[in-house]
Each structure stands twice: as structure tokens, then as C-alpha cells.
Design an enzyme around this catalytic site. Sequence first.
Site: not given
Length: 465
Positions: A174, A75, A150
Site C-alpha cells: 500500500s 491517510k 491503499s
Amino acid sequence: MDLCYAPAKQLARLIRTRKASVTEVMRAFIAQIERVNPKVNAIVTFLPEQALKEAKALDRRKSYGPLAGLPIAYKDLVPTKGIRTTFGSLIHKDNVPAEDALIVERLKAAGAITLGKTNTPEFGAGSNTFNKLFGATRNPYDLSRTSGGSSGGAGVAVACGMLPFADGSDLAASLRNPGNYCNVVGFRPTPGRVPTYPAANAWDTQPVIGPIARTVEDAAFLLSAMAGPDRRAPVSISEPGSIFAKSLKRDFRKVRVAWTRDFGGLPVEPAVTKVLEAQRRVLESLGCVVEEACPDFEGATEAFETLRAVSFSLRYAPLLKTHRALLKDTVIWNIEQGLALDGGKIGRAEGLRTELFHRMRRFLEKYEFLLAPVNQLPPFPVEVEYPTEIAGVKLGNYLDWMKSCYYVTITSHPAISVPAGFTPEGLPVGLQIVGRYRDDFGVLQLAHAFEQATGIWKRRPSLAA
């Protein structure tokens, strides 16, 4: 065999037994990324040459760690040494860290090979993955819809067979939100299960790191390499990650579970409720005693919003002075919310959080698990920054639509999103399973049993087939 959709554990076994080479596996994932990523925009930094070089070197050594040379793309909030890490922000568009995050160190040591970085909203703020630097990540089941966030890039990459599994992080929703919206598994472990370093606040137990995978077994497989204590993370749990390498099979007969449609009154779109209600029988078929019940979440919004604002002001207040014009409005709002707080409000939030923990703890002494919606609505149009209304109820800010996830966050209990079905329009809906404090393994076991009974995870996005 379709290497890109083979279970991660099986791929690792094929490599260890010399039935597939690391290079062969890596080439398959690179080809899948080149074919599918332009449609969905999940991977934003792509390193095929570097990954192939490492794969060939590992094949020559023929000595493999637990992850056996499998590809991973971190990420874009996770620092990677020598590899651009932007945090989804124009401010950091050219940022190249000098050291790896702890999780990168750990997964490299386990044999994973870095193939790139996955897209995230600016500073991970908001559960719709888009930013001014890379644009939006699209839902692979409907390109006009959001992938969630996210960890949206991670969820889409896994759903599309571009990665065997992925890391993600979860403060409000997320890991669970993109798991839900992409028909994959997103697991938020107990805080401290996966240690975090570097961190602006080493004592903060709201944000966590966890796995995203196509199956619960693969999520546990990745977690086994992620988890375990580290001296740089003072809140880390002492148990080793190896506990997650055990079989997830369990008999759930006579296990009492609580079922809530709406967390005690949150607005939920009927399409979500309809899908989940149809799955109650699956829990009953496993032998679970399913009862409608819900803990009292009074004070959850105040506690979560206050402590989140504290975190934003700690991490990003300096950027408000130097780069305000490059920050999105919701990030500015969250920083300013934090700067406006006083000691009394912060202290009250900590007190409310303590009460919420104990209410959930006592509730889960009666019921071993709480089953609930992950999100209160299906994936919405990707151009919409965040929903302002659910089931006819107006929402107040960009966090309000995530309450079905952050109500759990603020209690510190582990929770997973596991595929549970699709709306008539073909949009994924996940089931959230919440377990007792630090019973991460138990959550994985029930999610695995549910997943095996339904088989919903097998429905792939047509664009990636």
C-alpha cells in the site's frame, strides 16, 4: 517559484529563512487542491480554514520545527483528534476520534499542519483506492486508470502537487503500489521503524507506516520526523529518526545487486518488463555489479494470506456480526478466512515466515540489494476492482496480483518504489529496491542514486501542471 512542486526540504528552508511565509505556502497548496482535486478525488476531508489559521499563528511565532509548517493530509485510516476519520467505510462515516495517532502527534510536534485526509479503500483492503463513501481516486496520468492503493489518495495528492509529501501505510503493497502507479516514491520501512499507536495488535509487524514523496530525499526528510522509538509500540526500533536527515550520497561502485524480472516465476506483463529492463544499464553506470538472481519465495503466499486473515479477523470480526451489509465482499472474505483458521495453520504460517526471513537474509549477505518489479502490470481501469488475470495467467483472489509486493512484506525487509519509466501509453512504472533487514538508509541511498541518474520523477501529470 512553483511552491507546490518545490522540494519539501527546500520549502522548509525557505520558511525558516523567512523567504516564504507559512501562510503563503499554505495558500499555494490550498489553491492547488481546489483546482486539481475535483479531477482526481485524492483528498476527501479538506480543512483550508483551519490550516490557514494555524499557518498564520505559526508565522506570528516565527519558531519552526523540522517540518516548518508544511501541510500534510493524513491517510483516512489514521485517527486524527477532532477530524473525521472514516477508514473508507460507511460504518464510520461520522467517526471523529478523541485522540491523535502517534504519527499525527509526532508530525504536529515537528511543525506539520493538517490540511485534510486522503482517500483509501474500505479499511485499506485492496490496492485500488475506492469506497462507497467517497468514490474512486483516479490516476493523474490517465484518469480512466487506478491510482493504486491503499495509499492511493496520498500518492495522487503528492504527484499532483497538492501536498509536498504524505504518510501512507503498507501491509501488502500500500505504499509501494501507489508510488509505482503515480510516478512518486513510496517507501515501506523495516517493521518498527515508524511506531504505530493505537493498534489492534501491538506486536504485528506486517503493516507499517512510511512516507510518500516526489523524491527520495523528501521521503527521507519526512521519515526523519516519523521514525524513532515509542514506549507505546513494543516492536519499535531504538534508532532515532534523525539518522535519515543525513546526506543520501554514496559511491555504489562494485556493490553487488540481484535483478529479477518475475520473482522466480510470477506472471508479469511485457510492458512492465520492457521498461525495467531498459534501466539495468543505469545501475551498471552507477558502478553496481548486476546479476540475475532471486531468493526462494516458496511458502510466501500461504504465510502472507494466513497472517493477513488473522489480522482481519482480529480487527473486523465484530463488524461482521453488526454491519455485514455495509462491508465489501473482499473484506468479508478476508475476515471469514481468518475465523476459519486453527492454531495449526497459524503456527505453520509463522514457521514459513521465519524460513522466508532467513532465506532473504542469507540471499542479501551475497547481494546487498534485490531489484524487482513493484507491480506485475501497469495501472488498470479504475472501474475494475482488482485484476483477475496477468499476462494470460488467471488469478485466484483479490490479493494475488500483489504478490510482487507481499512476497517482500512477509520477509520484513525494507523496500521502496522509485520511478523508473513509462509505458508507450504514458502509464508509470516503478522499480522496487529491497534492502537488508533494517538497512532502510541503504535502500534510500540506492533509490536516490537511481533517481538522480534517471530524472524520471520530474515528469509531472499534465492536469496538475
